[in-house]
Motif scaffolding. Structure first.
Motif, PDB file in Angstrom:
ATOM      1  N   PRO A  17       0.822  -1.238   0.000  1.00 29.88           N
ATOM      2  CA  PRO A  17       0.000   0.000   0.000  1.00 29.88           C
ATOM      3  C   PRO A  17       0.847   1.275   0.000  1.00 29.88           C
ATOM      4  CG  PRO A  17      -0.871  -1.592   1.568  1.00 29.88           C
ATOM      5  CD  PRO A  17       0.430  -2.149   1.083  1.00 29.88           C
ATOM      6  N   VAL A  18       2.013   1.202   0.616  1.00 28.71           N
ATOM      7  CA  VAL A  18       2.883   2.378   0.636  1.00 28.71           C
ATOM      8  C   VAL A  18       4.182   2.042  -0.102  1.00 28.71           C
ATOM      9  CG1 VAL A  18       4.139   4.017   2.083  1.00 28.71           C
ATOM     10  CG2 VAL A  18       1.906   3.140   2.834  1.00 28.71           C
ATOM     11  N   GLU A  19       4.462   2.813  -1.157  1.00 31.83           N
ATOM     12  CA  GLU A  19       5.671   2.595  -1.962  1.00 31.83           C
ATOM     13  C   GLU A  19       6.342   3.947  -2.163  1.00 31.83           C
ATOM     14  OE1 GLU A  19       6.900  -0.165  -2.875  1.00 31.83           O
ATOM     15  OE2 GLU A  19       5.306  -1.679  -2.969  1.00 31.83           O
ATOM     16  N   GLU A  20       6.752   4.557  -1.071  1.00 31.78           N
ATOM     17  CA  GLU A  20       7.197   5.953  -1.146  1.00 31.78           C
ATOM     18  C   GLU A  20       8.458   6.138  -1.981  1.00 31.78           C
ATOM     19  OE1 GLU A  20       5.931   9.099  -0.359  1.00 31.78           O
ATOM     20  OE2 GLU A  20       4.261   7.719  -0.477  1.00 31.78           O
ATOM     21  N   GLU A  21       9.397   5.215  -1.885  1.00 28.99           N
ATOM     22  CA  GLU A  21      10.637   5.391  -2.662  1.00 28.99           C
ATOM     23  C   GLU A  21      10.337   5.327  -4.168  1.00 28.99           C
ATOM     24  OE1 GLU A  21      13.528   2.307  -2.520  1.00 28.99           O
ATOM     25  OE2 GLU A  21      15.183   3.646  -3.091  1.00 28.99           O
ATOM     26  N   LEU A  22       9.557   4.323  -4.540  1.00 36.45           N
ATOM     27  CA  LEU A  22       9.221   4.196  -5.968  1.00 36.45           C
ATOM     28  C   LEU A  22       8.377   5.385  -6.439  1.00 36.45           C
ATOM     29  CD1 LEU A  22       8.361   0.401  -6.386  1.00 36.45           C
ATOM     30  CD2 LEU A  22      10.512   1.577  -6.846  1.00 36.45           C
ATOM     31  N   ARG A  23       7.463   5.789  -5.585  1.00 39.14           N
ATOM     32  CA  ARG A  23       6.588   6.906  -5.955  1.00 39.14           C
ATOM     33  C   ARG A  23       7.409   8.182  -6.190  1.00 39.14           C
ATOM     34  NH1 ARG A  23       3.141  11.022  -4.054  1.00 39.14           N
ATOM     35  NH2 ARG A  23       4.002  11.037  -1.947  1.00 39.14           N
ATOM     36  N   ALA A  24       8.346   8.427  -5.303  1.00 40.55           N
ATOM     37  CA  ALA A  24       9.178   9.631  -5.448  1.00 40.55           C
ATOM     38  C   ALA A  24      10.012   9.551  -6.736  1.00 40.55           C
ATOM     39  CB  ALA A  24      10.084   9.790  -4.230  1.00 40.55           C
ATOM     40  N   PHE A  25      10.533   8.367  -7.002  1.00 35.49           N
ATOM     41  CA  PHE A  25      11.356   8.180  -8.207  1.00 35.49           C
ATOM     42  C   PHE A  25      10.514   8.403  -9.469  1.00 35.49           C
ATOM     43  CE2 PHE A  25      13.026   5.321 -11.497  1.00 35.49           C
ATOM     44  CZ  PHE A  25      14.324   5.788 -11.596  1.00 35.49           C
ATOM     45  N   VAL A  26       9.332   7.803  -9.480  1.00 39.03           N
ATOM     46  CA  VAL A  26       8.443   7.936 -10.643  1.00 39.03           C
ATOM     47  C   VAL A  26       8.005   9.391 -10.811  1.00 39.03           C
ATOM     48  CG1 VAL A  26       6.133   7.371 -11.512  1.00 39.03           C
ATOM     49  CG2 VAL A  26       7.627   5.554 -10.663  1.00 39.03           C
ATOM     50  N   ASN A  27       7.695  10.044  -9.701  1.00 43.59           N
ATOM     51  CA  ASN A  27       7.245  11.435  -9.806  1.00 43.59           C
ATOM     52  C   ASN A  27       8.341  12.348 -10.344  1.00 43.59           C
ATOM     53  OD1 ASN A  27       4.591  11.100  -9.114  1.00 43.59           O
ATOM     54  ND2 ASN A  27       4.894  11.513  -6.929  1.00 43.59           N
ATOM     55  N   GLU A  28       9.566  12.041  -9.997  1.00 45.45           N
ATOM     56  CA  GLU A  28      10.679  12.837 -10.524  1.00 45.45           C
ATOM     57  C   GLU A  28      10.754  12.665 -12.045  1.00 45.45           C
ATOM     58  OE1 GLU A  28      14.329  12.267  -8.399  1.00 45.45           O
ATOM     59  OE2 GLU A  28      15.494  13.206 -10.000  1.00 45.45           O
TER      60      GLU A  28
END
Lengths: 332, 329
Positions: A17-28
């Motif tokens: 449910p929480v994938e903060e590292e991947l989310r930050a990478f994708v958002n960049e």
């Protein structure tokens, strides 16, 4: 030495449910293309999909994240058999690192590994991956990940006030959440569909009721008390134009009256002034139905892309036989 | 293993090319009408933009060919050329002549090495069927520009008069170049519609007869035209709108020519009518207002883009094309 020969540390697993590292990478990566951020709520929602979601990452020797992917698995029926199609919702690569082909090597390696582990003949493997890539992702996926264009996408649009109406024996009622009769109607509706994503109560509840940012309205059409059609609507924009977007649509082949009544409901739901938009396969009966009900076709900037893992993979078969709407992707 | 001489076309090769063409494309077709030498000369000798041909010869036999029809275009306001891939073939007796990727690809590779690159053809395109698309994708970098939609309509059910101001044009004059210039000002890429191209393409065609319907300004200058032909493509007795050159804001001219096309279709006994427009064109929408329906077809518009600054996304939104750019109609 070429980057192609480098070994990347690849991890593939069920999405949390929480994938903060991947989310930050994708958002960049998305910011680099001028695209809006994906929220934590959207990532959580994906992980809760009825078929689950898979995330993958490729890291270099120093442990730095260099590529990421997220694929949502959707239950499907493929030539009468149970299957799962994979909707590629994120592909990201650290293109700023390295030069030339080296730049794309981690993402290419990650997608290759993804295909080996999760894709192949149904029911164990996913026979198809698909998505609606950005221009940059399209260029990469075509060149390095064996993706193909399935269709240059169109959109059908109409001004509801311009539609003509007749009285029919079909009654439309709006439904809260995922209607109880949906499973049985889907089983009937899908009989004439060689390739289709499952639209049961679970899928509807996840796709529409539980969507973190969008609000949908669902309507069922009945004739003599029996469900004969279903439509889902949300307000939104298509190419900068506001209106009602038909996010899903199920009517039996040739049932024009049902289509008219569902459109009457949609017209009232959008207030009678805005436009209505719908996206369906241009080889489907629905494509002709909407035009017969006053919709016109226009091109979009989008390509629906896919990669087949079924042998033999025939693009023209999927092109002609996959019945889809916006339900089938996050565009919905 | 068999050996082949793979090289550009030389005068005199046309006899062997024609023999192989008729063997390949007539294979198993009872109604096949063999291509004549006159037709070959029209396509490859008299094309105002020249020709592009590579052959794989074994003795006097043309074992394979990679060929294209070039067209002069306006590409972002400047003159250039594009090519339509045509007549891709391997002689039935030479289909095992080279191992994978095969003799056709071996012939095509030097073809593309010769004709692509800065200052050469900016685009190679075609409407292949899926098997040819697969070979091209795997070995020759074919890309899908778009899955092709087509517009269909029914001709009128009763005879009607041809609109008064519409005339049949016997041959194009220089004023068509000015009309093309007015229409093309917002197009990123388009085949130049001038007398050299149009008269060759339509009036000098050795097999097909076209109706060219035009409108003129009071001054006599050409205002708009539409070109029509009945054919058994994609199904029997289909009235094809082969070319349409009308300024996007000249709705009146469009309406008159559209009516003229319907009248002509009725007169020629067409059972349906078909037109192709880029989906960004206002005419794509206007024909729908005129009750034409859009259908998805099996055809893939493919391209090999020679200039790395452009891609299929750009082509899809900026390339004006018509059925005129398809040699088989």
């Amino acid at each position: 030495m070429g980057g192609e020969e480098r070994v990347w540390n690849i991890e593939l697993r069920e999405a949390e449910p929480v994938e903060e590292e991947l989310r930050a990478f994708v958002n960049e990566a998305r910011a680099g293309e001028g695209l809006e951020e994906r929220s934590a709520e959207v990532w959580r929602w994906r992980a809760e999909a009825p078929g689950g979601a898979i995330v993958g990452s490729a890291r270099d020797d120093a442990g730095e994240l260099r590529a990421a992917v997220c694929v949502v698995r959707h239950p499907a029926i493929l030539e009468g058999e149970v299957a799962r199609f994979g909707e590629v919702v994120e592909v990201a690569n650290a293109f700023a690192k390295g030069r030339g082909l080296v730049r794309a090597a981690p993402l290419a390696a990650l997608l290759e590994a993804f295909g080996r582990v999760y894709c192949g003949a149904a029911p164990e493997g996913m026979p198809f991956l698909y998505g609606v890539p950005t221009r940059r992702a399209h260029r990469f996926l075509r060149g390095r990940a064996k993706a193909e264009v399935l269709r240059a996408e169109n959109v059908l649009w109409a001004q509801p006030s311009g539609l003509e109406w007749l009285e029919t024996g079909v009654e439309v009622t709006e439904s809260e959440g995922a209607p109880e009769e949906l499973d049985a109607f889907f089983m009937e509706w899908r009989r004439s569909k060689p390739a289709v994503l499952v639209r049961g109560r679970d899928e509807y509840a996840w796709r529409f009721r539980d969507h973190p940012t969008r609000s949908y309205r669902c309507a069922l059409a009945r004739r003599m008390g029996e469900v004969v059609g279903c439509a889902v609507l949300r307000m939104g924009e298509v190419d900068g134009e506001a209106g009602g977007i038909l996010a899903d649509w199920m009517t039996m082949p040739g049932d024009r009256e049902c289509g008219m009544e569902l459109l009457r409901w949609a017209r009232e739901a959008v207030g009678g002034t805005d436009r209505l938009f719908v996206n369906v396969s241009d080889r489907s009966g629905e494509f002709a139905l909407f035009q017969s009900l006053g919709f016109r076709v226009r091109g979009t900037d989008e390509y629906l892309a896919f990669r087949g893992f079924r042998r033999p993979t025939v693009m023209s078969w999927l092109f002609a036989n996959w019945t889809y709407t916006l339900f089938d992707s996050e565009r919905g | 293993m068999a050996s082949y001489e793979i090289r550009p076309y030389r005068p005199g090769d046309e006899h062997a090319i024609l023999e192989t063409f008729n063997a390949v494309f007539g294979e198993g077709k009872e109604d096949f009408e063999p291509r004549t030498l006159e037709e070959w000369r029209w396509g490859f000798e008299r094309n105002p933009a020249g020709n592009r041909i590579f052959v794989a010869m074994q003795g006097d036999v043309c074992a394979a060919q990679c060929a294209a029809l070039p067209f002069r275009v306006t590409f972002r306001g400047k003159p250039a050329t594009i090519t339509q891939g045509v007549d891709a073939m391997v002689h039935p007796e030479h289909r095992r002549g080279l191992r994978r990727p095969g003799l056709y690809v071996a012939t095509a590779r030097p073809f593309f090495a010769t004709f692509r690159g800065p200052g050469r053809d900016v685009l190679h395109y075609g409407w292949p069927v899926e098997p040819a698309w697969r070979i091209g994708k795997t070995f020759l970098n074919y890309e899908i520009v778009r899955t092709q939609t087509v517009l269909f309509a029914k001709p009128p059910e009763a005879d009607q008069r041809m609109p008064d101001r519409v005339e049949e044009i016997a041959r194009f004059d220089d004023d068509v170049t000015a009309l093309y210039g007015r229409c093309a000002k917002d197009w990123g890429l388009s085949v130049v519609r001038d007398p050299a191209y149009l008269n060759w393409r339509f009036f000098d065609h050795p097999r097909f007869c076209y109706r060219v319907l035009g409108l003129r300004h009071p001054s006599g200058e050409l205002r708009a035209y539409a070109i029509f032909r009945c054919a058994d493509f994609p199904h029997p007795n289909c009235g094809l709108v082969i070319d349409w050159l009308v300024e996007p804001n000249d709705i009146e001219a469009g309406e008159l020519l559209h009516e003229a096309l319907r009248v002509q279709a009725r007169r020629d006994g067409a059972e349906s009518m078909l037109a192709v427009f880029p989906d960004w064109s206002p005419w794509f929408d206007r024909f729908q207002i005129w009750s034409w329906d859009v259908f998805g077809s099996d055809y893939l518009l493919i391209g090999i883009i020679q200039d790395p600054h452009y891609d299929t996304w750009w082509l899809r939104k900026h390339w004006w094309y018509q059925l005129a750019e398809l040699d088989t109609v």
